[in-house]
Design a protein around this motif. Structure first.
Motif, short mmCIF file in Angstrom:
data_model
loop_
_atom_site.label_atom_id
_atom_site.label_comp_id
_atom_site.label_asym_id
_atom_site.label_seq_id
_atom_site.Cartn_x
_atom_site.Cartn_y
_atom_site.Cartn_z
N GLU A 150 0.83 -1.20 0.00
CA GLU A 150 0.00 0.00 0.00
C GLU A 150 0.87 1.26 0.00
N LYS A 151 1.90 1.27 0.88
CA LYS A 151 2.81 2.41 0.96
C LYS A 151 4.03 2.04 1.79
N ARG A 152 5.02 2.91 1.72
CA ARG A 152 6.20 2.81 2.57
C ARG A 152 6.16 3.99 3.54
N LYS A 153 6.51 3.70 4.79
CA LYS A 153 6.42 4.76 5.80
C LYS A 153 7.45 4.50 6.89
N GLY A 154 8.40 5.39 7.04
CA GLY A 154 9.36 5.32 8.14
C GLY A 154 10.09 4.00 8.29
N GLY A 155 10.59 3.44 7.21
CA GLY A 155 11.32 2.18 7.28
C GLY A 155 10.44 0.94 7.31
N GLU A 156 9.14 1.13 7.14
CA GLU A 156 8.21 0.00 7.13
C GLU A 156 7.45 -0.02 5.81
#
Length: 168
Positions: A150-156
């Protein structure tokens, strides 16, 4: 209320508050110790607090489920939702497998079984996973089970699995 899900090689069993407290207290004998990382132990403590605030019927949404080998009932992993589905109907999941059982497809099997359990609830539209970018094995499990990035966010990486409607 001890719900069970039968998979090919595993049985997933909803853990009781007492069993969760045994994990927290270190007195459990039903689960491989290598599953119990610092992150898992912190989650167990959090889940116990949640379970104490709600009726027993809600526990399968808040506790861990034991992923046990069918042949002997020994726990090789944990899987569960982090809370009830959100306003969009998605529930966030988490899982862990014992180091000595990694790479054998057990967590893929457990995740598929748990998704089947979630599917029976019309108010649950699907599931999400937040996976650390540095955990390729967990990413592989998610993708094998049909989760879409869905997305990438803060290393996750945030993955989504949708039960109904258009694809992600």
């Amino acid at each position: 209320m001890n719900e069970k899900i039968k998979c090919d090689r595993l049985i997933l069993k909803s853990l009781s508050l007492k069993e969760m407290e045994q994990i927290q207290g270190g007195s459990q004998k039903f689960l491989a110790d290598s599953v119990l990382s610092e992150v898992i132990m912190s989650a167990v403590s959090h889940k116990i607090k949640q379970m104490k605030r709600v009726p027993d019927e809600a526990h399968p949404w808040l506790n861990y489920w034991l992923a046990a080998k069918r042949e002997n009932g020994y726990g090789i992993g944990l899987i569960g939702s982090k809370y009830f589905p959100d306003e969009e109907g998605y529930v966030e999941l988490g899982y862990a497998v014992a180091k000595e059982y990694r790479g054998c497809g057990y967590m893929t099997e457990a995740l598929e079984g748990f998704l089947d359990w979630l599917y029976q609830y019309p108010f649950c539209a699907g599931a999400r996973l937040s996976i650390c970018e540095t955990n390729p094995a967990s990413i592989k499990v998610a993708e094998k089970c049909g989760f879409q990035l869905e997305k990438r966010k803060g290393g996750e990486r945030i993955y989504r699995y949708k039960f109904f409607g258009e694809s992600c």
